[in-house]
Write an enzyme that holds these catalytic residues in place. Structure first.
Site, PDB file in Angstrom:
ATOM      1  N   HIS A 170     -68.564-119.019  38.878  1.00 13.82           N
ATOM      2  CA  HIS A 170     -68.187-117.655  39.257  1.00 13.82           C
ATOM      3  C   HIS A 170     -69.384-116.756  38.988  1.00 13.82           C
ATOM      4  O   HIS A 170     -69.690-116.474  37.839  1.00 13.82           O
ATOM      5  CB  HIS A 170     -66.982-117.246  38.416  1.00 13.82           C
ATOM      6  CG  HIS A 170     -66.461-115.868  38.689  1.00 13.82           C
ATOM      7  ND1 HIS A 170     -66.853-114.762  37.981  1.00 13.82           N
ATOM      8  CD2 HIS A 170     -65.572-115.427  39.590  1.00 13.82           C
ATOM      9  CE1 HIS A 170     -66.211-113.703  38.409  1.00 13.82           C
ATOM     10  NE2 HIS A 170     -65.433-114.080  39.391  1.00 13.82           N
ATOM     11  N   HIS A 173     -70.366-114.301  44.776  1.00 13.28           N
ATOM     12  CA  HIS A 173     -69.105-113.873  45.382  1.00 13.28           C
ATOM     13  C   HIS A 173     -68.702-112.515  44.828  1.00 13.28           C
ATOM     14  O   HIS A 173     -68.890-112.227  43.636  1.00 13.28           O
ATOM     15  CB  HIS A 173     -68.046-114.931  45.038  1.00 13.28           C
ATOM     16  CG  HIS A 173     -66.629-114.449  44.979  1.00 13.28           C
ATOM     17  ND1 HIS A 173     -65.819-114.354  46.081  1.00 13.28           N
ATOM     18  CD2 HIS A 173     -65.869-114.052  43.933  1.00 13.28           C
ATOM     19  CE1 HIS A 173     -64.623-113.927  45.713  1.00 13.28           C
ATOM     20  NE2 HIS A 173     -64.625-113.724  44.416  1.00 13.28           N
ATOM     21  N   TYR A 176     -70.057-110.016  41.771  1.00 15.92           N
ATOM     22  CA  TYR A 176     -70.138-110.268  40.338  1.00 15.92           C
ATOM     23  C   TYR A 176     -71.592-110.527  39.940  1.00 15.92           C
ATOM     24  O   TYR A 176     -72.497-110.501  40.766  1.00 15.92           O
ATOM     25  CB  TYR A 176     -69.228-111.433  39.955  1.00 15.92           C
ATOM     26  CG  TYR A 176     -67.769-111.060  39.874  1.00 15.92           C
ATOM     27  CD1 TYR A 176     -67.260-110.413  38.747  1.00 15.92           C
ATOM     28  CD2 TYR A 176     -66.888-111.334  40.914  1.00 15.92           C
ATOM     29  CE1 TYR A 176     -65.925-110.062  38.663  1.00 15.92           C
ATOM     30  CE2 TYR A 176     -65.554-110.983  40.844  1.00 15.92           C
ATOM     31  CZ  TYR A 176     -65.074-110.345  39.711  1.00 15.92           C
ATOM     32  OH  TYR A 176     -63.752-109.984  39.631  1.00 15.92           O
TER      33      TYR A 176
END
Length: 678
Positions: A170, A173, A176
């Protein structure tokens, strides 16, 4: 498996890991202490059961909500490694026993998207904060970058030791931290982690290399990836079909980045679109088209060979099966639909589409609650996140139950009572079920609201509930029942404004449900969520619309997600809707609305003077005279509790708008929570 959707329910390999079907649960934040242990940063049994229930319902792959690998106010999976591995085994074992696979999403947190629920996290370089652009987030040192890379590898090893099947990074995307590194609009560094695309991707390459070295080349690593940013400026997102200059990642660079991610060693790309500046792409509300990201995501199949997942209002198994069979996609990603109905995958496989409880894309029970620091849940499924404690059990004694009112709250009370074994009579004074929700579901972008109504109606039939339409219940008719739910709804608040008795003045329910607004110039009185949705709907049909709101803000609905709010505000701007706040309509006469915009008391004279100057007045309110062929009034509702007041007692429950007009989530939850105990 015998199913109509053979491609959707075929197995898929992600690296060496075989997933039983092509349905993946998308990562959504699970942060509350009841679901996530603050001691080990592992899911509690309640949190794990939330995921396990979805695998029991047929989901092939679970991708958990993000778990930090960097310390943020003590929130990091590396802080208690032994405890994390020990406690996460319950989730891993439960998913595997149910026949699914699980990837844990690991995060470097938010960078400039820090929203205040956690401590400050650094950005790639000094840059405006998303939530407060007056603040500048600090840039990272190279030492911090190297530590982040190391932490990702150590976090992935903990997941592997706990029995996880893979990890997801993460994220490149949604704007972030790692996405901020990759996008030149956000990354202003001048060292080896900034400048050229190769440099901006350096941390992304180092992360997967470190994980593969630590966990082995066969341990799958997915990347959460936004194909296109849809950013037209800081904190400004582009709408579908809008012409704009892309400030984030555009297609040309996206194809290069995707190829690089595959070359670096990533085993899957889990895709959508958007950034925090265009949040409604990554978290699409009902105003977005269905499968809004699919066309962009499918283009990646032309440039990479690793599996591609697509998410974003993607809940149609027919479409998913088709594009998977054609080789244009590998997995169907669903987030919120799996909150609304954990058994959705099994229902797809069995062809029971009419039995699927639909997500209405309101964000109130999921994203809205997350930002309030509460458990993730669902507006239409109160048991979401409380799978064991809110499970419905048979009643010890079957009772005779009366439900007065066939709105959403009344039907939910009837449904739950019937499921528990009670004999239920539902009486509705009109000729249709749904109450005010029927009108609310009328705009064409509310297709999921209409689907929810159809689902409830089917539940009433399938559960054998005795429905009596066109029946206004009197006090005498309530005798002989063991339990009574009063869900008599609410009536629209009326205004005594001069001229509002005209045939050209329509109230919200009538405007939505019955009457076509034919005039070119329309004034909408009331800037709440309903009023603004009506204004948007009329403006996109070519009307010139003005919203008149008495307070200082519009769309002031508690729990409304920023994604929904931001997109609706962008839509009002795009369709040139005029908004006049701190204002009231004094009268409607000769196809004109006479409006007074008042001056609020400001804390200091300077601000008051500046505001007055901007209005072009010297201490006097501004009066507007606006062409108005039609006026639509949307100023809220008044509860109808007359029957309840006449019969109230220990066995009588006032629910829904009859108690307090709010929203569909409150109506469903209140009905469920009472009926599950009756």
């Amino acid at each position: 498996m015998e199913t109509k959707y053979q491609a959707l329910f075929s197995p898929l390999k992600i690296g060496p890991v075989e997933v039983p079907n092509r349905i993946a649960m998308m990562p959504m934040g699970v942060f509350s202490p009841r679901l996530l242990s603050m001691e080990t940063i592992a899911y509690t049994k309640d949190g794990a059961d939330y995921y396990i229930e979805r695998v029991k319902g047929g989901t092939g792959l679970i991708i958990t909500g993000l778990m930090p690998v960097v310390d943020n106010m003590g929130f990091c999976i590396l802080s208690n490694p032994e405890g994390y591995v020990r406690d996460m085994k319950y989730l891993m074992d439960g998913v595997h026993e149910a026949g699914g696979k699980v990837f844990v999403q690991l995060t470097a947190l938010t960078g400039r998207a820090n929203h205040g629920l956690t401590g400050i996290t650094p950005a790639p370089a000094p840059i405006q904060n998303v939530w407060d652009p007056t603040k500048i987030d600090i840039g990272m040192t190279k030492e911090e970058i190297h530590q982040y890379v190391k932490n990702f590898a150590e976090g992935a090893k903990l997941v592997q030791d706990a029995g996880g099947d893979g990890v997801e990074i993460h994220a490149v995307h949604e704007g972030y931290l790692l996405d901020q590194f990759v996008i030149s609009f956000f990354n202003r560094r001048t060292d080896e982690y900034g400048g050229s695309l190769e440099n901006r991707l350096r941390i992304i390459k180092e992360i997967v290399e470190a994980i593969k070295e630590k966990c082995g080349a066969d341990f799958p690593v997915s990347m959460r990836y936004s194909v296109k940013s849809y950013v037209k400026d800081f904190n400004r997102g582009a709408l579908p079909g809008e012409t704009f200059e892309e400030k984030g990642r555009d297609y040309e660079e996206s194809w290069v980045v995707a190829k690089k991610l595959e070359e670096f060693g990533y085993d899957m790309l889990n895709c959508d679109n958007g950034s925090y500046d265009s949040w409604f792409w990554a978290h699409p509300p009902m105003y977005m088209p269905k499968a809004c990201n699919l066309d962009d995501v499918m283009k990646l199949k032309e440039v990479v060979n690793i599996p591609i997942v697509c998410a974003g209002r993607f809940d149609d198994p027919e479409l998913a099966d088709k594009v998977i069979a054609e080789g244009k996609l590998d997995m169907m990603g669903m987030g919120r639909p799996l909150l609304a109905d954990p058994e959705i995958a099994n229902k797809f496989a069995e062809g029971r589409l009419a039995d699927v409880r639909p997500c209405i894309y309101c964000h109130q029970g999921c994203l809205g609650r997350i930002f309030q620091g509460k458990d993730i849940s669902c507006a239409v499924n109160p048991a979401c996140g409380r799978e064991k404690s809110y499970a419905l059990t048979p009643a010890e004694t079957a009772k005779k139950v009366l439900v007065v009112g066939g709105g959403i709250g009344g039907m939910e009370a009837a449904r739950v009572a019937a499921l528990r074994g009670h004999k239920v009579d539902l009486m509705e004074k009109t000729d249709e079920l749904g109450g005010v929700f029927v009108a609310a579901a009328t705009p064409d972008f509310k297709e999921d609201d209409r689907a929810l109504l159809e689902w409830y109606k089917k539940q009433m039939i399938d559960l054998g509930i005795n429905i009596q339409m066109n029946t206004e219940v009197t006090e005498a008719m309530t005798k002989g029942y063991d339990e009574i739910f009063v869900a008599t709804g609410a009536s629209e608040r009326k205004l005594e404004t001069p001229g509002f008795d005209s045939e050209h003045v329509t109230y919200a329910i009538d405007a939505l449900k019955n009457k076509e607004i034919t005039g070119e110039n329309v004034v909408v009185v009331g800037g709440g969520l309903t009023g603004c949705e009506i204004a948007y709907d009329l403006a996109r049909k070519g009307k010139k619309v003005t919203i008149v709101e008495a307070s200082e803000t519009i769309i002031n609905a508690f729990g409304l997600s920023a994604a929904n709010y931001n997109m609706l505000m962008e839509l009002l701007d795009y369709y040139n809707v005029t908004v006049i706040k701190n204002a009231v309509v004094d009268k409607f006469e000769d196809s004109k609305a006479y409006i007074t915009e008042t001056i609020k008391n400001y804390p200091n004279v300077a601000n008051r003077a500046q505001h007055m100057f901007a209005l072009g007045v010297q201490g006097m309110p501004k009066v507007h005279e606006i062409p108005a062929d039609d006026i639509v009034v949307s100023v809220g509702y008044l509860p109808d509790d007359n029957l309840y007041q006449a019969i109230k007692g220990d066995n009588v429950y006032l629910i829904g708008d009859a108690k307090k007009p709010t929203n569909v989530m409150d109506a469903i939850w209140a009905a469920y929570e009472v009926a599950m105990k009756v």
